[in-house]
Design a protein around this motif. Structure first.
Motif, PDB file in Angstrom:
ATOM      1  N   SER A  61      42.036  37.120  29.193  1.00 38.80           N
ATOM      2  CA  SER A  61      42.401  36.046  30.134  1.00 38.80           C
ATOM      3  C   SER A  61      43.474  35.154  29.521  1.00 38.80           C
ATOM      4  CB  SER A  61      41.162  35.222  30.500  1.00 38.80           C
ATOM      5  OG  SER A  61      40.224  36.046  31.164  1.00 38.80           O
ATOM      6  N   SER A 105      39.150  32.775  33.610  1.00 35.21           N
ATOM      7  CA  SER A 105      37.985  33.481  33.072  1.00 35.21           C
ATOM      8  C   SER A 105      37.458  34.498  34.064  1.00 35.21           C
ATOM      9  CB  SER A 105      36.882  32.475  32.723  1.00 35.21           C
ATOM     10  OG  SER A 105      35.726  33.149  32.284  1.00 35.21           O
ATOM     11  N   SER A 107      34.548  36.221  33.765  1.00 40.45           N
ATOM     12  CA  SER A 107      33.101  36.010  33.958  1.00 40.45           C
ATOM     13  C   SER A 107      32.790  34.627  34.493  1.00 40.45           C
ATOM     14  CB  SER A 107      32.381  36.187  32.617  1.00 40.45           C
ATOM     15  OG  SER A 107      32.845  35.212  31.694  1.00 40.45           O
ATOM     16  N   THR A 110      32.403  31.952  29.893  1.00 36.25           N
ATOM     17  CA  THR A 110      32.803  31.901  28.483  1.00 36.25           C
ATOM     18  C   THR A 110      32.611  30.491  27.910  1.00 36.25           C
ATOM     19  OG1 THR A 110      34.326  33.712  28.853  1.00 36.25           O
ATOM     20  CG2 THR A 110      34.746  32.344  26.913  1.00 36.25           C
ATOM     21  N   GLU A 246      39.633  47.108  20.624  1.00 39.38           N
ATOM     22  CA  GLU A 246      38.248  46.845  21.014  1.00 39.38           C
ATOM     23  C   GLU A 246      37.484  48.103  21.411  1.00 39.38           C
ATOM     24  OE1 GLU A 246      37.171  44.115  24.307  1.00 39.38           O
ATOM     25  OE2 GLU A 246      39.002  44.711  25.301  1.00 39.38           O
TER      26      GLU A 246
HETATM   27  O1  M6R Z   1      35.183  36.320  31.031  1.00 38.41           O
HETATM   28  P1  M6R Z   1      36.414  35.845  30.334  1.00 38.41           P
HETATM   29  O2  M6R Z   1      37.661  36.210  31.023  1.00 38.41           O
HETATM   30  O3  M6R Z   1      36.365  34.353  30.054  1.00 38.41           O
HETATM   31  O4  M6R Z   1      36.381  36.566  28.936  1.00 38.41           O
HETATM   32  C1  M6R Z   1      37.332  36.287  27.949  1.00 38.41           C
HETATM   33  C2  M6R Z   1      37.281  37.321  26.839  1.00 38.41           C
HETATM   34  O5  M6R Z   1      36.016  37.329  26.212  1.00 38.41           O
HETATM   35  C3  M6R Z   1      37.576  38.726  27.348  1.00 38.41           C
HETATM   36  O6  M6R Z   1      38.803  38.795  28.023  1.00 38.41           O
HETATM   37  C4  M6R Z   1      37.592  39.739  26.191  1.00 38.41           C
HETATM   38  O7  M6R Z   1      38.673  39.490  25.341  1.00 38.41           O
HETATM   39  C5  M6R Z   1      37.655  41.162  26.736  1.00 38.41           C
HETATM   40  N1  M6R Z   1      36.610  41.968  26.152  1.00 38.41           N
HETATM   41  C6  M6R Z   1      38.962  41.846  26.498  1.00 38.41           C
HETATM   42  O8  M6R Z   1      38.995  43.135  27.017  1.00 38.41           O
END
Ligand code: M6R
Length: 366
Positions: A61, A105, A107, A110, A246
């Motif tokens: 993000s 974000s 989700s 975060t 990752e």
């Molecule tokens: O849910 P979010 O977009 O806030 O999450 C942010 C990061 O934890 C997330 O993008 C993470 O880097 C991913 N596993 C990348 O593929």
């Protein structure tokens, strides 16, 4: 529920044409020249009069935020800063009521991003959320916002969330630029039409899958990768490297191509695959000379090129083609081959693609 795909990640990569369409559906009326984002309308003056926009996010993000920095500054001429939420929240940042904070974000849960939002609100800033999960904590804690309509993203590696975030951010930037008058009418109209074509272009880019799989086969045992891009595609290079590390556990670094000669060039030898985003852009010639620098040090080039490219095709060891689109929109297509490349390498290495070790889908602890 994987819809016939081996992994959620692959399913989600292939969903991108339809979810990008879902994200702009009813919000982008290209022929009429209209962008309408419910959560934005009444707050447009806040954006237009802001001293600056501060984008806070983590991981993928945050990469979408970096793409947005380039787009907002270019079109809407509003200063933008992009911060890791975890750094922002702990560094006593200067925030005022004249700032607009955008939190991105997938989700919406975060922990660091949520804490950054709370801090910004305490200081009186207006906070806008771009979330995928409807009703998530961040979507409730922000003053207003726009949902991406990516649908559930199950794979830990974020794919369709990223491209739909960029789609939303592009629409916001276009809308603000149009109202501010910092984009010409013709340029505005052209980008609306081109944005509407992105799902078709992504579809086209996905057709290189078999070829990308062959490239993955060649490089799956490499222990390092370098990813280079410039301008709008510098964040895409970072995202490509993150995706590879990752899910495949291969070390990879993303760099702005021009920074290579300030250090990373020392790493180049015949064992170092370098993924270079070398599409049609203002930086094309510069990227071509970066490729020459790498080739003269025996580096191996995997280039993302625009369909029909001849110059880089000659120089690169392997190419992955994407359709032509205006430069500002290129991250939406250049991301696709990089997602597929990391996916195939991870599968070939027998990794747990959807649930890589040590990682969680939403990072709800700091
Ligand atoms: O849910 P979010 O977009 O806030 O999450 C942010 C990061 O934890 C997330 O993008 C993470 O880097 C991913 N596993 C990348 O593929």
């Amino acid at each position: 529920e994987k819809g016939g795909y081996d992994h959620f990640m692959l399913k989600e990569i292939y969903e991108q044409p339809s979810v990008i369409r879902d994200t702009y559906r009813g919000r982008l009326l290209a022929n009429e020249g209209i962008i309408k984002l419910g959560g934005l309308e009444e707050y447009i003056p806040k954006f237009i009069n802001a001293d600056r926009i501060i984008i806070v996010a983590c991981g993928t993000s945050w990469h979408a935020g970096l793409v947005a920095e380039y787009i907002f500054e270019d079109w809407a001429r509003i200063p933008v800063e992009v911060e890791y939420a975890s750094e922002f929240r702990y560094r006593n940042p200067i925030i005022t009521e004249k700032d607009v904070v955008i939190a991105i974000s997938q989700s919406g849960e975060t922990a660091d991003t949520l804490a950054a939002i709370k801090l910004a609100k305490e200081k009186g800033a207006f906070v806008y959320g771009i979330c995928n999960v409807v009703g998530s904590t961040i979507s409730r804690e922000t003053h207003s916002g726009t949902y991406t309509h990516a649908g559930p993203e199950i794979g830990v590696a974020s794919t369709k969330a990223f491209t739909t975030q960029i789609t939303v951010l592009t629409m916001i930037a276009l809308k603000l630029a149009q109202i501010k008058g910092t984009i010409s009418k013709s340029n505005y109209m052209m980008h609306l039409r081109e944005l509407e074509q992105i799902p078709n272009h992504v579809e086209e880019a996905l057709k290189s899958n078999d070829k990308i799989k062959e490239i993955a086969e060649v490089f799956k045992d490499a222990s390092n990768f370098l990813y280079l891009g410039r301008g709008y595609n510098f964040p895409v290079a970072l995202e490509g490297a993150l995706k590879l590390k990752e899910i495949s556990y291969i070390h990879a670094e993303g760099y702005p191509a021009a920074e290579m000669k300030h250090g990373p060039i020392a790493l180049i030898d015949e064992n170092m695959p370098v993924v270079v985003i070398a599409i049609n852009s203002n930086h094309y010639d510069k990227v071509v000379s970066n490729i020459q620098e790498i080739k003269s040090r025996k580096g191996v080039i995997i280039a993302v090129v625009t369909k029909g490219d001849t110059v880089v095709r000659e120089m690169a060891d392997y190419i992955m083609e994407v359709p032509n689109t205006p430069e500002t929109l290129t991250p939406l297509v250049t991301t696709i081959p990089l997602q597929l490349l990391s996916y195939h390498i991870a599968v070939m290495l027998n990794r747990n693609v959807d649930q890589p070790r040590n990682l969680a889908k939403s990072v709800t602890v700091e």
